[in-house]
Design an enzyme around this catalytic site. Structure first.
Site, mmCIF file in Angstrom:
data_model
loop_
_atom_site.group_PDB
_atom_site.id
_atom_site.type_symbol
_atom_site.label_atom_id
_atom_site.label_comp_id
_atom_site.label_asym_id
_atom_site.label_seq_id
_atom_site.Cartn_x
_atom_site.Cartn_y
_atom_site.Cartn_z
ATOM 1 N N ASP A 127 0.866 -1.182 0.000
ATOM 2 C CA ASP A 127 0.000 0.000 0.000
ATOM 3 C C ASP A 127 0.898 1.225 0.000
ATOM 4 O O ASP A 127 1.579 1.516 0.992
ATOM 5 C CB ASP A 127 -0.884 -0.058 1.258
ATOM 6 C CG ASP A 127 -1.894 1.075 1.343
ATOM 7 O OD1 ASP A 127 -1.670 2.108 0.691
ATOM 8 O OD2 ASP A 127 -2.896 0.922 2.065
ATOM 9 N N HIS A 128 0.887 1.928 -1.113
ATOM 10 C CA HIS A 128 1.833 3.035 -1.274
ATOM 11 C C HIS A 128 1.494 4.225 -0.368
ATOM 12 O O HIS A 128 2.298 5.146 -0.226
ATOM 13 C CB HIS A 128 1.878 3.463 -2.744
ATOM 14 C CG HIS A 128 3.212 4.003 -3.165
ATOM 15 N ND1 HIS A 128 4.197 4.379 -2.277
ATOM 16 C CD2 HIS A 128 3.742 4.227 -4.397
ATOM 17 C CE1 HIS A 128 5.255 4.820 -2.929
ATOM 18 N NE2 HIS A 128 5.009 4.726 -4.216
ATOM 19 N N ARG A 129 0.320 4.210 0.247
ATOM 20 C CA ARG A 129 0.019 5.285 1.200
ATOM 21 C C ARG A 129 0.852 5.104 2.463
ATOM 22 O O ARG A 129 1.125 6.046 3.187
ATOM 23 C CB ARG A 129 -1.472 5.248 1.594
ATOM 24 C CG ARG A 129 -2.409 5.551 0.461
ATOM 25 C CD ARG A 129 -3.834 5.282 0.877
ATOM 26 N NE ARG A 129 -4.042 3.887 1.270
ATOM 27 C CZ ARG A 129 -5.189 3.401 1.701
ATOM 28 N NH1 ARG A 129 -6.248 4.171 1.822
ATOM 29 N NH2 ARG A 129 -5.307 2.123 2.020
#
Ligand code: CAO
Length: 453
Positions: A425-427
């Site tokens: 999850d790039h967040r």
């Protein structure tokens, strides 16, 4: 006290031992006719046992976890016509239909969820009437944050809240169709369904919110040749909704890498020969290496909280394993993998895989995971992009190992290489952290002594 009357489990079909998963009322609560008293959950559905008449709950005859069947008494109720003055009950439905300002005679349901009943700015479109019992239960949907009253507290049971959390649904945006504006599981499912089909999205011109998808293509396939229609299995429907939500809502990136498992495999074979009763596949080594990597990179053992503003870091190591079953994909969780050895993990892996394929996994065995591994190594392929199992923030895909010539600085040597595909999850996780994670992971598999560090 007036004579108490029994509230019993109505006809629930052929079930004779359905667990009580939720108590919806407490002793002393005033209830309306048909208001839910307890929730039962069978393998197919969740259902509420309604109060057969309005009154005051004087005794609860069941507790959480009890198994019940038709006719079992769940509560003793003092009918409202016999209840003491001031406690007289008004049916929740009649109350819910009243304007929100009717403060003076709140039903129990409204007392439990004041904002839901009193909100001056309901989430449904202005003018929409409360759904009658005969109306379809799919609630109106909106992605428009402005349509949700800031002080609206969604009125839903803990089980429905958990369900909504698992699906990433903000309950403040779901309209409850049950009595008193209560949000049911079906309301949440309807919300997701509508959202996935593009309904309720605000127009693109109004600004970036919502998926704003065009409708799903409607095609008459029979026009082009013979067809056969097969219903999706229940597992496929459930996992499909989860996968679609996770794919749409999580900014996925997949980091590819490979691990030299030549020595690991030699060790695994030796260990396998010494323990012929236990099926020891590479997966248990991958689980142990995952624990080591999660300890080294705690952000991978984390979840975003509901607000999306805080990271919840976990200090336990429960690993989810994607299992392919004839009915679809399920992800049972092996708990406390940091405290278990390879052989114990192998036994548990065998057990959960069998349970999954026999459809015997309970919801508890599929919850609480920190990080998942999806291994297609027994089948084939070089790489794939696994979908993150929310609310986890990463998943490791593993493909089939193969002998490859690897340059060792002097010459090409045959090495058994295992392809790794880490979706994250790039967040929460940056690309550099993901590359460090897979490099560490490959190093640990390349030299198992590192797992002892
Ligand atoms: N490379 C080469 N061989 C591998 C391997 C790999 N990465 N992983 C497993 N193998 C071998 C095993 O050693 C075993 O060999 P033997 O039969 O000679 O002992 C064989 O492949 C079959 O293994 P398995 O699949 O039965 O066992 P497993 O422990 O590797 O996996 C399970 C168990 C439950 C994860 C697996 O059966 C499964 O269901 N995999 C599919 C998961 C899936 O569908 N993922 C996609 C989800 S979408 O993201």
């Amino acid at each position: 006290m007036a004579e108490l009357k029994e509230a019993t489990v109505p006809d629930i079909g052929d079930y004779d031992a359905v667990p009580v998963i939720e108590l919806l009322v407490q002793v002393g609560d005033t209830v309306g006719k048909d208001q839910g008293l307890v929730t039962l959950e069978s393998d197919k559905a969740t259902m509420e046992v309604p109060a057969p008449f309005a009154g005051v709950v004087r005794e609860l005859k069941v507790k959480l976890g009890d198994s019940v069947k038709q006719g079992v008494v769940v509560a003793m109720i003092e009918p409202s016509d016999a209840a003491p003055a001031g406690k007289a009950e008004k049916p929740a439905s009649a109350e819910a239909a009243k304007p929100a300002s009717a403060e003076s005679s709140k039903p129990a349901a409204a007392e439990k969820a004041p904002a839901a009943a009193e909100s001056p700015k309901p989430a449904v479109a202005p003018g929409s009437a409360p759904a009658p019992d005969s109306a379809p239960r799919t609630p109106p949907v909106t992605f428009d944050a402005d349509a949700v009253a800031p002080d609206k507290v969604p009125y839903a049971s803990p089980a429905v809240r958990l369900f909504a959390r698992e699906l990433g649904v903000d309950l403040a945006r779901v309209s409850g169709s049950a009595r008193g504006g209560r949000i049911s599981k079906e309301d949440v499912q309807g919300f997701v369904k509508t959202a996935l089909s593009g309904g309720g999205a605000r127009p693109a011109a109004a600004g970036g919110g919502g998926l704003n998808l065009i409708p799903w293509p409607k095609v008459d396939f029979a026009k082009f040749g013979a067809i056969e229609t097969q219903p999706l299995s229940r597992i496929k429907k459930l996992s499909g909704a989860n996968l679609a939500r996770n794919w749409a809502m999580i900014p996925h990136v997949t980091q590819f890498d490979s691990a030299d498992i030549t020595e690991m495999e030699a060790f695994r074979k030796k260990l396998g020969e010494e323990n012929k009763d236990t099926k020891l596949t590479p997966l248990v080594f991958l689980i142990k290496a995952a624990v080591a990597a999660l300890k080294q990179f705690p952000a991978f053992n984390a979840s975003l909280d509901e607000s999306g503003e805080n990271l919840v870091l976990k200090q336990y190591f429960h690993i989810g394993i994607a299992v392919d079953t004839p009915d679809g994909l399920v992800v049972p969780v092996i708990r406390d993998c940091d405290r278990k050895g390879l052989l114990q993990l192998a036994v548990e892996l065998g057990e959960i895989s069998k349970k999954a394929r026999d459809k015997k996994l309970g919801p508890a065995e599929m919850s609480g995971g920190c990080f998942s591994i999806s291994s297609l190594g027994g089948i084939g392929g070089n790489a794939f992009t696994p979908i993150i199992n929310a609310p986890e923030v990463a998943i490791l895909g593993v493909s089939k190992s193969e002998m490859r010539p690897v340059w060792n600085g002097k010459e090409f040597a045959p090495r058994l290489m295992l392809p790794l595909s880490l979706s994250y999850d790039h967040r929460v996780i940056d690309g550099a952290a993901a590359a460090r994670f897979t490099a560490f992971y490959a190093q640990a598999l390349g030299d198992l002594r590192r797992l002892l560090l």
